[in-house]
Motif scaffolding. Structure first.
Motif, mmCIF file in Angstrom:
data_model
loop_
_atom_site.group_PDB
_atom_site.id
_atom_site.type_symbol
_atom_site.label_atom_id
_atom_site.label_comp_id
_atom_site.label_asym_id
_atom_site.label_seq_id
_atom_site.Cartn_x
_atom_site.Cartn_y
_atom_site.Cartn_z
ATOM 1 N N THR A 62 36.036 41.371 33.675
ATOM 2 C CA THR A 62 37.240 42.060 32.937
ATOM 3 C C THR A 62 38.199 41.443 34.571
ATOM 4 O O THR A 62 39.140 41.777 34.068
ATOM 5 C CB THR A 62 36.400 43.574 33.224
ATOM 6 N N ALA A 63 37.815 41.323 35.211
ATOM 7 C CA ALA A 63 38.625 41.057 36.125
ATOM 8 C C ALA A 63 39.312 39.744 35.796
ATOM 9 O O ALA A 63 40.743 39.581 36.062
ATOM 10 C CB ALA A 63 38.101 40.669 37.479
ATOM 11 N N VAL A 64 38.317 38.700 35.112
ATOM 12 C CA VAL A 64 39.092 37.018 34.710
ATOM 13 C C VAL A 64 40.764 37.818 33.790
ATOM 14 O O VAL A 64 41.360 37.170 33.436
ATOM 15 C CB VAL A 64 37.801 37.045 33.827
ATOM 16 N N GLY A 114 43.340 39.342 34.809
ATOM 17 C CA GLY A 114 44.363 38.301 35.928
ATOM 18 C C GLY A 114 45.188 37.238 34.710
ATOM 19 O O GLY A 114 46.182 36.622 34.896
ATOM 20 N N GLN A 115 44.221 37.009 33.404
ATOM 21 C CA GLN A 115 45.030 36.384 32.570
ATOM 22 C C GLN A 115 45.903 36.971 31.810
ATOM 23 O O GLN A 115 46.660 35.994 31.691
ATOM 24 C CB GLN A 115 43.803 36.050 31.258
ATOM 25 N N ILE A 116 45.706 37.942 31.650
ATOM 26 C CA ILE A 116 46.989 39.015 30.901
ATOM 27 C C ILE A 116 47.950 38.987 31.448
ATOM 28 O O ILE A 116 49.098 38.256 31.707
ATOM 29 C CB ILE A 116 46.171 40.203 30.582
ATOM 30 N N ILE A 141 53.033 48.444 30.096
ATOM 31 C CA ILE A 141 51.454 49.562 29.607
ATOM 32 C C ILE A 141 50.585 48.780 29.529
ATOM 33 O O ILE A 141 49.309 49.051 29.831
ATOM 34 C CB ILE A 141 52.541 50.180 28.458
ATOM 35 N N ALA A 142 50.513 47.764 29.123
ATOM 36 C CA ALA A 142 49.007 47.279 28.359
ATOM 37 C C ALA A 142 48.291 46.829 30.053
ATOM 38 O O ALA A 142 47.211 46.773 30.173
ATOM 39 C CB ALA A 142 49.210 45.500 28.101
ATOM 40 N N VAL A 143 49.132 45.688 30.419
ATOM 41 C CA VAL A 143 49.147 45.359 32.408
ATOM 42 C C VAL A 143 48.277 46.727 32.975
ATOM 43 O O VAL A 143 47.613 46.603 33.497
ATOM 44 C CB VAL A 143 50.009 44.714 32.779
#
Length: 143
Positions: free
Chosen positions: A98-100, A103-105, A130-132
């Protein structure tokens, strides 16, 4: 190829990363995190060599003509996988992946917003923001 096929392929790629994280974490606990990362890259390099040998259609000699920054992907792959294997052994697969993803997004949106590294320029908008935010909430919830 339809977009649906491409979306499915990307989802399968993401699923394989989670499986790789779990396998790498388990291997890292047995042989060491850096050793696990090294082993995974060796096996991956051999598999990629065989696939390229039989199915490659590019021109590997062009590697000497590309800008140097194009060659940093391998180093970033080691950083990614090494840190992922270490984090999986400490906090588990779900939280690590989830953290990855968060970070990717976040980095993907930054790269696209500014058109960095040759990427198509796509401006930050309310939907992306909003997605972030929702991804950040999902990270907090999975802790």
């Amino acid at each position: 190829m339809t977009k649906l096929f491409i979306y499915a392929a990307a989802i399968i790629a993401g699923m394989s990363l989670s499986i790789e994280a779990a396998i790498g974490g388990a291997l890292g606990e047995r042989i060491g995190e850096l050793e696990s990362t090294y082993y995974i890259f060796i096996i991956g390099a051999m598999a990629t060599f065989l696939v390229t040998l039989f199915f490659g259609k590019g021109n590997l000699k062009q590697i000497f003509t590309v800008p140097r920054w194009n060659l940093t992907g391998g180093l970033l792959g080691v950083v990614y996988l090494g840190l992922l294997v270490i984090s999986v052994t400490l906090i588990g697969v779900g939280v690590s992946v989830t953290a990855v993803i968060v970070g990717q997004i976040v980095m993907s949106i930054i790269i696209e917003h500014f058109g960095l590294l040759g990427a198509q320029r796509i401006r930050l908008n309310a939907n992306r923001l909003i997605a972030v935010g929702l991804l950040a909430v999902s990270f907090i919830l999975i802790l």
